[in-house]
Design a protein around this motif. Structure first.
Motif, short mmCIF file in Angstrom:
data_model
loop_
_atom_site.label_atom_id
_atom_site.label_comp_id
_atom_site.label_asym_id
_atom_site.label_seq_id
_atom_site.Cartn_x
_atom_site.Cartn_y
_atom_site.Cartn_z
N SER A 181 0.84 -1.21 0.00
CA SER A 181 0.00 0.00 0.00
C SER A 181 0.87 1.25 0.00
N LEU A 182 0.44 2.28 -0.76
CA LEU A 182 1.20 3.55 -0.80
C LEU A 182 1.23 4.23 0.56
N SER A 183 0.18 4.05 1.33
CA SER A 183 0.17 4.68 2.65
C SER A 183 1.19 4.07 3.59
N ALA A 184 1.64 2.83 3.30
CA ALA A 184 2.59 2.17 4.18
C ALA A 184 4.03 2.55 3.88
N PHE A 196 9.25 5.90 4.20
CA PHE A 196 10.49 5.66 3.45
C PHE A 196 10.61 6.54 2.20
N TYR A 197 9.54 7.23 1.87
CA TYR A 197 9.52 8.02 0.63
C TYR A 197 10.01 9.44 0.91
N THR A 198 10.86 9.94 0.00
CA THR A 198 11.40 11.31 0.09
C THR A 198 11.22 11.96 -1.27
N GLU A 199 10.56 13.07 -1.32
CA GLU A 199 10.33 13.78 -2.57
C GLU A 199 11.46 14.77 -2.79
N HIS A 200 12.42 14.43 -3.67
CA HIS A 200 13.57 15.30 -3.92
C HIS A 200 13.19 16.53 -4.74
N GLN A 201 12.26 16.37 -5.67
CA GLN A 201 11.76 17.49 -6.46
C GLN A 201 10.29 17.22 -6.75
N ASN A 240 -1.33 13.07 -9.47
CA ASN A 240 -2.59 12.48 -8.97
C ASN A 240 -2.36 11.15 -8.25
N GLN A 241 -1.23 11.07 -7.54
CA GLN A 241 -0.90 9.82 -6.83
C GLN A 241 -1.93 9.56 -5.72
N PRO A 242 -2.64 8.40 -5.74
CA PRO A 242 -3.64 8.10 -4.70
C PRO A 242 -2.98 7.52 -3.45
N TRP A 243 -2.47 8.36 -2.58
CA TRP A 243 -1.74 7.89 -1.39
C TRP A 243 -2.67 7.18 -0.39
N ILE A 272 11.75 -1.11 -0.25
CA ILE A 272 12.02 -1.33 -1.67
C ILE A 272 10.94 -0.65 -2.52
N ALA A 273 9.69 -0.73 -2.09
CA ALA A 273 8.61 -0.08 -2.83
C ALA A 273 8.81 1.43 -2.89
N ALA A 274 9.22 2.01 -1.76
CA ALA A 274 9.47 3.46 -1.75
C ALA A 274 10.63 3.81 -2.66
#
Length: 1194
Positions: free
Chosen positions: A42-45, A49-54, A60-63, A170-172
């Protein structure tokens, strides 16, 4: 083409899982199963681990509800030339799996993983997971780089949580890499091409065309990454742009790919919704996809590469989508068109994958036969490769088709009983087969196709090196389709079975039986010496009410609670061998050797004994299989275990029953037993078998031999029967009874001898003496008998069941003798020993005829009466010649006045080959006056006549002297028309009944006093039953013998005023004689033997030795005083009257006095006795002669 494709395949991220270092296969599969749990993240999980560099291109990512989908590929896969066209074909991540206990050097593991990752240039994220590291490896793990992840030893739940965290990381990482790729693709120019575009040298026109199409292809690829990133809305925007540009440049192939991506984005966006409009939209778009793939086909590329595989793949995707939605008809049409297109595929692997997918989809629809057909196409492609692994794959595919073709292995049945309880339940329900299920089991119209399938399995198994699978296929082929196989083919299959068994270890078992066919024939009953009887301890006659029927304790007339089970009950005893008859059939054209066969029992309380059997070609045989129950409980016999062709298999009776039922209904090719000459199958009811504790076992035999006991008619002999306890428990209760015919032949049974021997311990023996008397044969025509005797027949009694039988009911101790019996108590049964007395009665002396002889001796007038002679019982040893013994047989007849001697003559024939000695004994009364009590049983002596010898094949006559046995009264009831000595008329008066009863009693009394005995050799003796013969002889003259005359006459001398009765004078002197020349006074006594007064005219005559009248004529020698003629007398009923007279003899000598009378006014009784019907005819009565001796003077 790729297997297992669907519309959702476009959004899946492929991750290769590679073993790094030595990893045991079992542990590797365990690790791989852990990865499969995390195919969706799941994207919410992954937000932590996710970092938005730019700024992310996925606006429209459904988090909240979006997710990343992974497709794990164990061992990886080579790169695909179509990766640019479909980005989901790329290996975008590589995960290494290391088992630290097997790889202690982490440096080596890191190096190996780095080398392995070089083969996957498209991989964006790489990780190496090291499981179960030791302490030292944990310390060094942090120094080996960021791609190494250590999983410390922990329980399974902890490991799964740890792995889930790593997969989220890994998903992130993949999501961030997708953002980078999309941003870079928008800014930098990228040439994307497919094998359709590749050539050895590109012309200028193709390069220009590629540049024009680059932008459309880039938009399509960015849509792919958006789709894999879980943002269907962004992906749909890129796909829309790509569709517009591709349509402008006529790039139909990429246009179809972009359209496929848009359909996947639409499906992901509306996941879980079921809308008819949406389904129609998907169907419409995919039809357009298929048509554009067809447009992209060019003849120039037909020999090199073709988009046909993508067209067929799109067809499969649409078919799978419609299959989930339940559009069966549309799916069948799509799969049919895809199957037609398989012929045009260049690559054989593509055809194989296509057939696999078509078969899977048909199987999902429930079309098993279509699925099996395309599976066989897959098998043919595998078999063309001619290598072991392809053959193994072909075997696996064929194994899935066997169910559709009804040739599956018995081990693959979902309801195949693997445990003993399942076998028992399935065997119990084996008789409940219905018609529809039988039809589903056997479909004869598929025979040829089924044979082909089994032959393919056999060839694949041989090529794959699987001897057990080859043996199973050959067994099924030979067993099910032997009628369609030639003798040479049958021999070939037998050889294949033997060769496969040689490659298997000894004792290998297979669920599929081969030959022979085995069916249950019968449960043989116990012999009559081992019958089991239910026991009722509440009754003294505990065996009453439970008739034994062999081993089956069942009767339709039994009382008690209703029994729900329709089966019979079979009782087996612990430790006693039992037998079951089974029939084997070999319908093939070769000799069959069964190494061993024994009963298959899964309850664990039965030891079966194996036997070996040889069966000729096309033959059947009934054999006996035996075993011993070892413990108390129930026993179920579902079939037999057979060791044949080197492999052990279980043959279930229920399978053969279903086979025979199918043959009877025409659903099976042939009945194996009927084609072997066996009769039609019998309905064998399988009973409920229960094992009870040990009980006694009596074994009987006749001392001296168990053959027939040969007796002559009437012979009496003692037979000794030995009873031995062959069981392991004592006999505590026993009772003897008789059964069968001729029970009267058993004279005595030693009840007390048997009771005194109880308890009869194991191994003990008791001998019972039984006295037998041979019965008489039925009446036989003398002429027929003589004919048989002339031909040498011994007259043997051959009628079955004529001998009596001894029944001995016996039982052992009760299990709990100290406790009172309750209704719920289960007592061990008893037994019934049947001891047949095989008596062979030979015809002994044959009776020919009997007749009555009589003679009269005139009485002598004398002074003294004869002394009564008492004959001793041993008189039979002396000759009859003395005067005293003859006098004992000569008795004055009080109703006739003369001496009478009557003989019963019996003519006997000896048709045997032995010599008989006959002795006749007559019982004599000691009472002188029989008039007092004629029917009473009096003290008597027995007179025995001399023995008569009858040689073999000769006849002899035996004379039986009879005393006079007349009744005292002449009654009219004896002359009635319905007079029968053996019966009484219904309308008879009481007095008449008494008279007839007295007559019958007299006849029986006379007959009972005559005994005819015989002896042959030392020990053979008996008695002839002559009652019927004697009665028949007396019956013809019963009136003359037993009934008195109306009048009886007697003379007396009157001396010194004392009358003397008539007597025979003594030869030794002159006492009682009459002196000549003296006047001798006499009197005549007349007795009336009727119940009425008789008036008569009496006359007295005297004759000399010449018969001349001495009273009349010129030469009269006797003078008289008184009246001698015309004497009128009236005699009262049952009284006497006297008339006196005197005689004067002139000449000494022998004279005879005779009295006669003419009865006046005779009644009906007298006329009947005189045998005249005329009323006017006078009735004349004459008395017997009386002798008188006249002595002259000296």
């Amino acid at each position: 083409m790729e297997p297992d494709v669907s519309i959702e395949t476009s959004c899946m991220i492929r991750i290769a899982i590679l073993p790094v270092g030595p990893v045991p296969p079992r542990i590797l599969c365990d690790y791989y199963s852990m990865f499969l749990r995390h195919h969706t993240i799941s994207l919410s999980a992954i937000s932590s681990f996710y970092t938005e560099h730019q700024k992310s291109p996925f606006a429209n990512q459904p988090w909240d509800n979006g997710s990343l989908r992974f497709k794990f590929i164990l061992g990886g896969s080579p790169p695909s030339p179509w990766e640019d066209f479909q980005s989901n074909r790329k290996i975008l991540s590589v995960i290494g799996v290391c088992h630290c206990p097997s790889s202690p050097d982490l440096n080596s593991i890191v190096d190996q993983f780095s080398v392995a990752c070089k083969s996957y240039a498209s991989a964006l994220v790489t990780r190496c997971f090291a499981f179960c590291p030791c302490d030292s490896q944990l310390e060094d793990g942090g120094k080996k780089g960021e791609n190494l992840r250590l999983f410390p030893p922990a329980d399974r739940q902890t490991l799964e949580i740890h792995l889930q965290t790593m997969m989220q990381e890994i998903a992130a990482s993949l999501l961030m890499e997708f953002e980078k790729w999309v941003l870079r693709a928008e800014s930098a120019g990228t040439i994307l091409k497919t094998p359709l575009d590749s050539q050895a040298s590109l012309s200028s026109e193709e390069v220009i065309k590629a540049k024009k199409r680059r932008l459309a292809r880039a938009q399509k690829t960015m849509g792919d990454y958006c789709l894999m990133a879980g943002s269907p809305i962004d992906a749909n925007a890129h796909y829309s742009t790509a569709l517009e540009l591709a349509r402008l440049t006529a790039d139909f192939f990429w246009y179809a790919g972009a359209l496929e991506g848009s359909i996947c984005a639409l499906l992901i966006d509306q996941m879980g919704q079921k809308d008819a409009v949406f389904e129609d939209e998907v169907r419409y778009r995919y039809i357009s996809v298929i048509s554009h793939y067809k447009k992209s086909f060019t003849p120039d590329n037909a020999q090199r590469v073709s988009p046909l595989s993508f067209e067929l793949e799109a067809t499969l995707k649409l078919a799978r989508f419609l299959c989930r939605r339940g559009f069966t008809k549309d799916v069948v049409e799509l799969l049919t068109s895809a199957a037609d297109g398989a012929k045009s595929l260049i690559d054989a692997s593509d055809r194989l994958i296509l057939y696999v997918e078509i078969a899977r989809l048909f199987g999902s629809l429930g079309y098993q036969r279509k699925a099996a057909f395309f599976s066989r196409q897959v098998v043919q492609l595998y078999m063309q490769q001619e290598n072991r692994f392809a053959a193994m794959s072909a075997m696996q595919v064929l194994a899935m088709t066997t169910k559709a073709y009804r040739v599956q292995s018995r081990a693959s049945f979902s309801n195949y009983p693997h445990s003993s309880k399942e076998i028992e339940s399935s065997h119990a329900d084996s008789g409940k087969m219905h018609h529809q299920s039988v039809v589903s089991l056997f479909e004869s119209q598929w025979s040829t196709l089924q044979m082909v399938v089994l032959r393919e399995i056999l060839l694949a198994a041989v090529r794959a090196g699987d001897p057990l699978a080859a043996w199973s296929a050959a067994a099924r082929l030979l067993r099910s389709y032997y009628p369609l196989i030639t003798p040479a083919g049958q021999n070939g299959l037998a050889s294949a079975l033997t060769k496969s068994a040689q490659r298997l270890p000894s004792g290998t078992r297979c669920a599929d039986p081969a030959l022979p066919f085995v069916r249950l024939y019968s449960f043989p009953p116990y012999p009559c010496q081992m019958d089991i009887v239910k026991r009722n301890p509440a009754r003294e006659d505990w065996w009453a009410g439970s008739a034994p029927s062999g081993p089956f304790i069942y009767t339709p007339f039994s009382k008690g609670e209703p029994n729900d089970s329709s089966k019979q009950e079979l009782i087996w005893i612990v430790g006693e061998p039992v037998q079951v008859l089974v029939e084997l059939a070999n319908p093939c054209g070769f000799d069959l050797r069964v190494d061993s066969i024994y009963l298959s029992v899964h309850s664990g309380n039965f030891d079966a004994f194996p036997v070996s059997v040889d069966l000729l070609p096309n033959s059947s045989k009934v054999i006996t299989l035996s075993g011993i129950p070892t413990s108390v409980g129930s026993v179920t016999i579902p079939g037999c275990t057979v060791h044949c062709f080197g492999v052990i298999s279980e043959h279930l009776f229920g399978d053969v029953d279903n086979l025979l039922l199918g043959a009877a209904q025409g659903l099976v090719l042939s009945d194996p037993f009927r084609c072997c000459g066996s009769p039609r199958p019998r309905n064998v009811l399988v009973p409920n078998i229960s094992v009870v504790p040990p009980i006694p076992l009596l074994v009987s035999h006749v001392v001296g031999g168990d053959g027939s006991i040969v007796l002559y008619e009437g012979e009496i002999r003692d037979v000794w029967i030995s009873l031995a306890n062959a069981g392991i428990v004592p006999v505590e209760q026993a009772h003897i009874s008789l059964s069968g015919k001729n029970q009267d032949s058993v004279v005595s049974i030693p009840y007390e001898t048997l009771k005194s021997a109880l308890p009869l311990k194991p191994g003990a023996e008791v001998i019972l003496p039984v006295t037998l008397k041979a019965w008489q044969h039925g009446p036989v025509d003398p002429d027929i008998t003589g004919g048989k005797l002339a031909s040498g027949s011994m007259g043997r009694q051959l009628k079955d069941g004529s001998s009596p039988t001894l029944l001995i009911h016996y039982a052992g101790p009760l299990t709990d003798s100290g406790d009172p019996p309750t209704k719920e108590s289960v007592f061990p049964p008893g037994r019934r020993l049947v001891v047949p007395l095989h008596i062979c009665v030979l015809q002994g002396l044959s009776f020919v005829k009997a007749c009555l002889l009589s003679m009269e001796i005139p009485a002598h007038v004398g002074l003294n009466l004869p002394e009564p002679v008492h004959v001793e019982t041993n008189g039979s040893k002396e000759a009859v010649g003395s005067k005293s013994k003859m006098d004992g047989l000569l008795k004055i007849d009080p109703f006739r006045g003369s001496w009478g001697l009557r003989f019963l003559e019996l003519e006997l024939s000896n048709p045997t080959d032995v010599v008989f000695e006959i002795s006749v004994s007559v019982q004599l009364d000691s009472c002188e006056d029989k008039l007092d009590n004629l029917s009473a049983v009096q003290d008597a002596t027995e007179y025995c006549c001399p023995k008569t010898r009858i040689d073999r094949d000769h006849s002899a006559r035996v004379l039986i002297p009879l005393e006079h046995f007349k009744l005292p009264i002449l009654d009219g009831s004896f002359f009635m028309k319905d007079f029968q000595p053996d019966g009484v008329g219904r309308n008879s008066s009481f007095s008449e009944k008494n008279a007839k009863a007295e007559l019958n009693a007299s006849i029986k009394n006379l007959i009972s006093r005559i005994k005819v005995r015989w002896q042959s050799g030392r020990n053979s003796s008996g008695e002839l039953n002559m009652k019927d013969a004697i009665q028949a002889a007396l019956q013809t003259s019963v009136v003359d013998v037993l009934l008195p005359d109306p009048l009886t006459f007697s003379f007396r001398l009157v001396r010194n005023s004392v009358p003397q009765e008539s007597d025979m004078p003594d030869d030794s002197g002159h006492e009682g004689s009459v002196m000549a020349y003296d006047m001798t006074p006499m009197e005549v006594i007349v007795r009336n033997n009727t119940k009425e007064i008789i008036r008569m005219s009496l006359s007295i005559a005297c004759r000399d030795v010449a018969g001349e009248n001495c009273f009349e004529g010129t030469k009269a020698t006797v003078l008289w005083a008184g009246v001698l003629n015309g004497i009128a007398m009236e005699v009262p009923p049952l009284q006497e009257s006297k008339h006196s007279f005197s005689l004067h003899f002139l000449v000494p000598g022998e004279y005879t006095l005779v009295a006669a009378a003419v009865i006046e006014e005779a009644n009906d009784v007298l006329r009947t006795r005189a045998k005249t019907d005329s009323v006017d005819e006078p009735i004349f009565c004459r008395g017997p002669p009386f002798h008188i001796r006249v002595i002259g003077t000296a």
